[in-house]
Design a protein around this motif. Structure first.
Motif, short mmCIF file in Angstrom:
data_model
loop_
_atom_site.label_atom_id
_atom_site.label_comp_id
_atom_site.label_asym_id
_atom_site.label_seq_id
_atom_site.Cartn_x
_atom_site.Cartn_y
_atom_site.Cartn_z
N VAL A 42 21.96 -0.02 10.50
CA VAL A 42 21.27 1.26 10.56
C VAL A 42 20.65 1.54 9.20
O VAL A 42 21.31 1.48 8.18
CB VAL A 42 22.24 2.40 10.95
CG1 VAL A 42 21.54 3.75 10.85
CG2 VAL A 42 22.77 2.19 12.35
N GLY A 43 19.38 1.86 9.19
CA GLY A 43 18.66 2.11 7.95
C GLY A 43 17.76 0.95 7.55
O GLY A 43 16.84 1.11 6.75
N LEU A 44 18.04 -0.23 8.11
CA LEU A 44 17.18 -1.38 7.91
C LEU A 44 16.20 -1.44 9.07
O LEU A 44 16.60 -1.53 10.23
CB LEU A 44 18.00 -2.66 7.86
CG LEU A 44 17.21 -3.99 7.82
CD1 LEU A 44 16.37 -4.07 6.56
CD2 LEU A 44 18.16 -5.18 7.93
N MET A 173 10.08 4.66 7.48
CA MET A 173 11.43 5.03 7.87
C MET A 173 12.14 5.75 6.73
O MET A 173 12.81 6.79 6.95
CB MET A 173 12.24 3.80 8.28
CG MET A 173 13.71 4.11 8.56
SD MET A 173 14.70 2.64 8.98
CE MET A 173 14.35 2.53 10.72
N ASN A 174 12.01 5.25 5.52
CA ASN A 174 12.63 5.92 4.37
C ASN A 174 12.10 7.33 4.21
O ASN A 174 12.85 8.27 3.91
CB ASN A 174 12.36 5.12 3.09
CG ASN A 174 13.05 3.77 3.08
OD1 ASN A 174 13.95 3.50 3.86
ND2 ASN A 174 12.61 2.90 2.19
N PHE A 175 10.79 7.48 4.40
CA PHE A 175 10.17 8.79 4.29
C PHE A 175 10.68 9.75 5.37
O PHE A 175 10.99 10.91 5.09
CB PHE A 175 8.64 8.66 4.40
CG PHE A 175 7.91 9.96 4.51
CD1 PHE A 175 7.75 10.79 3.41
CD2 PHE A 175 7.40 10.39 5.74
CE1 PHE A 175 7.08 12.00 3.51
CE2 PHE A 175 6.74 11.59 5.86
CZ PHE A 175 6.58 12.41 4.73
N GLN A 176 10.79 9.27 6.59
CA GLN A 176 11.22 10.13 7.69
C GLN A 176 12.69 10.53 7.55
O GLN A 176 13.07 11.65 7.88
CB GLN A 176 10.98 9.43 9.03
CG GLN A 176 9.50 9.28 9.37
CD GLN A 176 9.28 8.61 10.71
OE1 GLN A 176 10.15 7.91 11.23
NE2 GLN A 176 8.09 8.79 11.28
N ARG A 177 13.51 9.59 7.08
CA ARG A 177 14.94 9.87 6.91
C ARG A 177 15.24 10.58 5.60
O ARG A 177 16.33 11.11 5.41
CB ARG A 177 15.74 8.57 6.95
CG ARG A 177 15.63 7.79 8.24
CD ARG A 177 16.31 6.44 8.12
NE ARG A 177 17.76 6.53 8.06
CZ ARG A 177 18.53 5.96 7.15
NH1 ARG A 177 17.98 5.24 6.19
NH2 ARG A 177 19.83 6.10 7.17
N LYS A 178 14.25 10.56 4.67
CA LYS A 178 14.45 11.09 3.32
C LYS A 178 15.66 10.42 2.68
O LYS A 178 16.45 11.06 1.97
CB LYS A 178 14.63 12.61 3.37
CG LYS A 178 13.43 13.37 3.92
CD LYS A 178 12.20 13.17 3.02
CE LYS A 178 11.02 14.01 3.49
NZ LYS A 178 10.45 13.57 4.77
N SER A 179 15.77 9.12 2.92
CA SER A 179 16.91 8.36 2.43
C SER A 179 16.59 6.87 2.47
O SER A 179 15.80 6.42 3.31
CB SER A 179 18.15 8.64 3.29
OG SER A 179 19.21 7.75 2.98
N THR A 180 17.21 6.13 1.55
CA THR A 180 17.10 4.67 1.57
C THR A 180 18.45 4.05 1.92
O THR A 180 18.65 2.85 1.74
CB THR A 180 16.63 4.13 0.20
OG1 THR A 180 17.54 4.56 -0.81
CG2 THR A 180 15.24 4.64 -0.12
N MET A 181 19.39 4.86 2.41
CA MET A 181 20.70 4.36 2.79
C MET A 181 20.57 3.29 3.88
O MET A 181 19.91 3.50 4.89
CB MET A 181 21.59 5.50 3.29
CG MET A 181 23.01 5.08 3.65
SD MET A 181 24.02 6.49 4.21
CE MET A 181 24.06 7.48 2.72
N GLY A 182 21.21 2.17 3.65
CA GLY A 182 21.16 1.07 4.61
C GLY A 182 20.13 0.01 4.23
O GLY A 182 20.13 -1.08 4.79
N PHE A 183 19.26 0.35 3.26
CA PHE A 183 18.24 -0.59 2.78
C PHE A 183 18.56 -0.93 1.33
O PHE A 183 18.58 -0.04 0.48
CB PHE A 183 16.85 0.03 2.90
CG PHE A 183 15.73 -0.88 2.47
CD1 PHE A 183 15.51 -2.08 3.12
CD2 PHE A 183 14.89 -0.52 1.42
CE1 PHE A 183 14.47 -2.92 2.74
CE2 PHE A 183 13.85 -1.35 1.04
CZ PHE A 183 13.65 -2.54 1.70
#
Length: 269
Positions: A42-44, A173-183
């Protein structure tokens, strides 16, 4: 046949080349290890992985053909000059083989670990279908006229296109989640080192030969490094400035595990 004018330049080129090989090769492992530790992908972004596999597969075909095929090398020198060196080194071929294996293994992890509702988008599947159909047509067009250099150049073009496209789903995806968790950011930092070292190797060879045909004669490798460096800097900006880990932790909630599967950036548009 081209040869080095300076032993020192040849050594510098080899050093830069193997630095790029080591950095790029090691860059695959942080994501693999992160997936293994979390037992989750999840996150990748899955589109990023499948597009990356096509990119490295086409790059392997290009590198191996130009490095091993005397027919391709002969046509290269006929086009760019008999004194020009072949712009593919042993480390390029070694990297491509390693990249295909590790990217395929990451895809295997996607198949066996928690995906949180994520999936490969139909858009990505359509892009891959068109891409491979196009290069297959190029192969059949090249066979009658024995245009081997043009044929492998088609694979080089494919890998450049995939390089440009593959990063976009993950960045979105990073922008939409506002996170880089999982990447994994380790992947990006090492990729940046590899890209800079790759340019260093090409520049050293060009200086030694007093010719910049090494850059435009191997436009795939040139654009590969340029595009990779741009997106590496973008991901570094996202990870350390826009969406740093401390903000992700503070905004986490007990039901975050139920929120992560709602990622839609790699789902069907």
């Amino acid at each position: 046949m081209g040869s080095w004018n300076s032993t020192e330049m040849e050594v510098f080129s080899s050093v830069f080349g193997w630095i790029a090989f080591c950095a790029w090769s090691i860059s695959f492992y942080p994501q693999v290890v992160l997936n293994f530790k979390r037992r989750s992908v999840v996150g990748l972004n899955f589109d990023f992985v499948v597009l990356n596999l096509t990119k490295h597969s086409s790059y392997l075909i290009y590198n191996a053909s130009l490095f091993f095929s005397s027919a391709v090398q002969r046509q290269y020198r006929q086009k760019y000059g008999s004194d020009e060196m072949i712009p593919v080194a042993a480390n390029d071929v070694a990297f491509s083989i390693h990249a295909v294996v590790l990217t395929a293994f990451t895809l295997f992890q996607i198949a066996i670990y928690d995906r949180g509702g994520q999936k490969i988008s139909k858009t990505s599947i359509s892009i891959l279908s068109v891409a491979w159909l196009t290069v297959i047509i190029c192969v059949f067009v090249a066979i009658p006229s024995h245009s081997w250099l043009w044929m492998v150049s088609c694979f080089s073009t494919l890998q450049v296109v995939m390089t440009v496209i593959k990063y976009i789903p993950q960045a979105v995806m990073n922008f939409q989640r506002k996170s880089t968790m999982g990447f994994s950011i380790g992947n990006i930092l090492l990729d940046l080192v590899g890209g800079l070292a790759n340019y260093g190797q090409m520049a050293v060879q060009s200086l030694d030969q007093n010719s910049w045909v090494n850059f435009y004669g191997n436009i795939g490798k040139t654009l590969l490094s340029l595009v990779s460096i741009f997106f590496d800097l973008l991901f570094i900006l996202q990870h350390y400035v826009l969406y740093p880990a401390v903000k992700t932790v503070k905004s986490s909630s007990p039901d975050m595990s139920r929120q992560e599967p709602l990622v839609t950036s790699s789902e069907d548009p």
